[in-house]
Design a protein around this motif. Structure first.
Motif, PDB file in Angstrom:
ATOM      1  N   ASN A 358      10.790  -1.302 -30.275  1.00 61.38           N
ATOM      2  CA  ASN A 358       9.865  -0.187 -30.061  1.00 61.38           C
ATOM      3  C   ASN A 358      10.304   1.032 -30.869  1.00 61.38           C
ATOM      4  O   ASN A 358      11.502   1.343 -30.933  1.00 61.38           O
ATOM      5  CB  ASN A 358       9.793   0.186 -28.575  1.00 61.38           C
ATOM      6  CG  ASN A 358       8.908  -0.782 -27.803  1.00 61.38           C
ATOM      7  OD1 ASN A 358       8.376  -1.735 -28.374  1.00 61.38           O
ATOM      8  ND2 ASN A 358       8.744  -0.541 -26.510  1.00 61.38           N
ATOM      9  N   LEU A 359       9.351   1.740 -31.435  1.00 63.62           N
ATOM     10  CA  LEU A 359       9.673   2.884 -32.293  1.00 63.62           C
ATOM     11  C   LEU A 359       9.992   4.140 -31.503  1.00 63.62           C
ATOM     12  O   LEU A 359      10.647   5.051 -32.018  1.00 63.62           O
ATOM     13  CB  LEU A 359       8.505   3.154 -33.247  1.00 63.62           C
ATOM     14  CG  LEU A 359       8.246   2.064 -34.295  1.00 63.62           C
ATOM     15  CD1 LEU A 359       6.940   2.330 -35.030  1.00 63.62           C
ATOM     16  CD2 LEU A 359       9.407   1.988 -35.279  1.00 63.62           C
ATOM     17  N   SER A 366       5.705   6.480 -30.180  1.00 67.10           N
ATOM     18  CA  SER A 366       5.630   5.292 -31.032  1.00 67.10           C
ATOM     19  C   SER A 366       4.506   5.423 -32.050  1.00 67.10           C
ATOM     20  O   SER A 366       4.685   5.094 -33.234  1.00 67.10           O
ATOM     21  CB  SER A 366       5.422   4.040 -30.169  1.00 67.10           C
ATOM     22  OG  SER A 366       6.539   3.812 -29.338  1.00 67.10           O
ATOM     23  N   ARG A 369       5.452   7.935 -34.775  1.00 73.14           N
ATOM     24  CA  ARG A 369       6.418   7.382 -35.727  1.00 73.14           C
ATOM     25  C   ARG A 369       5.771   6.314 -36.608  1.00 73.14           C
ATOM     26  O   ARG A 369       6.117   6.182 -37.785  1.00 73.14           O
ATOM     27  CB  ARG A 369       7.610   6.808 -34.970  1.00 73.14           C
ATOM     28  CG  ARG A 369       8.504   7.885 -34.373  1.00 73.14           C
ATOM     29  CD  ARG A 369       9.717   7.307 -33.678  1.00 73.14           C
ATOM     30  NE  ARG A 369      10.621   8.369 -33.234  1.00 73.14           N
ATOM     31  CZ  ARG A 369      11.745   8.152 -32.562  1.00 73.14           C
ATOM     32  NH1 ARG A 369      12.095   6.906 -32.239  1.00 73.14           N
ATOM     33  NH2 ARG A 369      12.508   9.157 -32.200  1.00 73.14           N
ATOM     34  N   GLU A 398      11.320   2.790 -41.226  1.00 70.17           N
ATOM     35  CA  GLU A 398      11.505   2.787 -39.769  1.00 70.17           C
ATOM     36  C   GLU A 398      12.759   3.564 -39.393  1.00 70.17           C
ATOM     37  O   GLU A 398      12.767   4.307 -38.405  1.00 70.17           O
ATOM     38  CB  GLU A 398      11.585   1.351 -39.263  1.00 70.17           C
ATOM     39  CG  GLU A 398      10.264   0.597 -39.371  1.00 70.17           C
ATOM     40  CD  GLU A 398      10.388  -0.863 -38.974  1.00 70.17           C
ATOM     41  OE1 GLU A 398      11.532  -1.302 -38.691  1.00 70.17           O
ATOM     42  OE2 GLU A 398       9.365  -1.568 -38.959  1.00 70.17           O
ATOM     43  N   ARG A 402      12.971   6.925 -37.086  1.00 72.51           N
ATOM     44  CA  ARG A 402      13.816   6.980 -35.880  1.00 72.51           C
ATOM     45  C   ARG A 402      14.894   8.048 -35.988  1.00 72.51           C
ATOM     46  O   ARG A 402      15.614   8.310 -35.029  1.00 72.51           O
ATOM     47  CB  ARG A 402      14.482   5.612 -35.643  1.00 72.51           C
ATOM     48  CG  ARG A 402      13.548   4.509 -35.183  1.00 72.51           C
ATOM     49  CD  ARG A 402      14.378   3.301 -34.743  1.00 72.51           C
ATOM     50  NE  ARG A 402      13.546   2.228 -34.214  1.00 72.51           N
ATOM     51  CZ  ARG A 402      13.181   1.136 -34.892  1.00 72.51           C
ATOM     52  NH1 ARG A 402      13.612   0.975 -36.138  1.00 72.51           N
ATOM     53  NH2 ARG A 402      12.430   0.209 -34.340  1.00 72.51           N
TER      54      ARG A 402
END
Length: 430
Positions: A358-359, A366, A369, A398, A402
């Motif tokens: 999960n982002l 999520s 992102r 990604e 994050r």
């Protein structure tokens, strides 16, 4: 108990910062930053691919050393079927089993014998659970962990039966306690493993609360000592103590488990990249009429584990030669085992989805992102060169979203920014 315990670890002192591992890791669990690799514990499934490809031997498997045998008053060896495939010209498993006793173990319980019981239980389960088909084998811990974190829709298809090594351990404990009268803590159940993922299973099992296996030894450590003992056994009139046949021995290589189910409607795949491809196709419902899917993370099956010594394809040929004149099966459920089959075989805990990919913590985070990743992916060159320390441009995007990386980590973006700065300086000078 740590649900993300791992038996694959990194020795930073040996790491040279090359990118072999990040390109081969099937779950993109490795990054190289600051000249050193690091492993994301939540993504890692202990498949051992990084151990296999690291030219500097910086990735290591955690397992027990042979001197742990001294901790117990009574020790039982659980040889994996793949152990038999490591020796040249072996035509009788009893040579290996008696050599294990000569090596210092007090008793031996074949995992291949337990595999025949698991095959019997699987045939029964398939016939009673048509609605759950196709069922996915749960014998490879790395595959189960992969499904847990990446393929949640396939969790209901996991076969809820303990792997042969656990069934063997439970039966070995019962037998040892009956034979010796010793308390459980003085008995050491030791699995001789071809791979590190079995160590992870023992320390943090899925499907059961606690494993009955006490220690996990590596085939490559046992091999030289066992080889010497086998030479002594061959010259003697050794007893017949083997209790497995073709079905049990065949579990050591890819397709062996499925062949013991007496059905043609199965699929067997080995090698973690092939496993992922099959799981993706299963998720897209591309397969029809399948009853069973056997998946092994290692090439060739367990014979390809990183703790073995023989070439996996040579080892597979050796296993097929060894089983040639064996009976189909020698271990069957007796009345007592059948009565306790559910307690012995069936999972006591369900496997739960772990959303490690999960982002964000919330849906809104999520989505935010994900939008940033789409923008970043268009800015990145799309070369997947690995120079940034991530396995692909998408993985870097990604990481940036994050907060674990910066856009400047991409050498191409960095070069472009430097070029623009130089042009600006030239323009200012003129």
């Amino acid at each position: 108990m740590d649900k993300f315990y791992h038996s694959v670890r990194l020795d930073e002192s040996l790491c040279k910062g090359c990118i072999n591992c990040i390109k081969r890791c099937p779950t993109e669990a490795i990054r190289v930053r600051g000249g050193k690799a690091s492993i994301n514990n939540k993504f890692c499934i202990d498949c051992g691919e990084c151990i296999r490809v690291c030219p500097h031997h910086a990735k290591l498997a955690t397992y027990d050393k042979l001197d742990v045998m001294k901790k117990y008053r009574y020790t039982v060896a659980l040889p994996a079927p793949s152990l038999y495939s490591q020796f040249n010209n072996l035509d009788d498993v009893n040579i290996v089993l008696n050599a294990l006793l000569l090596m210092g173990f007090d008793d031996v319980f074949e995992v291949s014998a337990a595999a025949e019981l698991v095959s019997e239980a699987t045939r029964q389960y398939i016939s009673e659970h048509e609605e759950q088909l196709p069922l996915i084998s749960t014998a490879c811990p790395s595959v189960v962990r992969l499904i847990r974190v990446r393929f949640p829709n396939l969790i209901p298809h996991l076969l809820p039966i303990n792997p042969p090594v656990e069934v063997a351990a439970v039966l070995a404990v019962r037998k040892a306690m009956e034979d010796t009268g010793l308390p459980r803590e003085e008995i050491g159940i030791m699995f001789i493993s071809p791979c590190p993922s079995k160590v992870t299973y023992v320390k943090s099992p899925l499907g059961t609360e606690k494993s009955e296996i006490d220690q996990v030894l590596a085939i490559k450590d046992v091999y030289p000592k066992l080889l010497a003992c086998m030479k002594t056994v061959v010259g003697e009139d050794y007893p017949v103590i083997g209790t497995s046949g073709k079905i049990g021995i065949s579990w050591g290589h890819s397709g062996g488990e499925a062949s013991g189910l007496f059905t043609e409607n199965y699929l067997a795949a080995d090698g973690i990249e092939n496993v992922i491809r099959v799981l993706e196709d299963m998720e897209d419902q591309k397969f029809t009429n399948l009853r069973f899917v056997e998946l092994n993370a290692c090439n060739g099956g367990c014979v390809g584990g990183v703790l073995t010594v023989e070439n996996p394809y040579v080892a597979e040929v050796k296993l097929k030669h060894l089983r040639k004149y064996m009976p189909v099966a020698r271990s069957h459920m007796d009345a007592e085992t059948e009565e306790k089959a559910e307690e012995l075989m069936t999972w006591t805990q369900s496997v739960e989805y772990e959303p490690v990919y999960n982002l964000g913590e919330t849906m809104m985070e999520s989505f935010a992102r994900l939008s940033r990743i789409e923008v970043l992916s268009k800015q990145l060159p799309g070369l997947d060169c690995g120079d940034c320390g991530a396995p692909s441009c998408k993985a870097l995007a990604e990481d940036i979203a994050r907060g674990a990386a910066k856009e400047e980590d991409c050498v191409y973006i960095m070069k472009e920014r430097i070029r623009r700065l130089m042009e600006q300086e030239k323009g200012g000078q003129t």
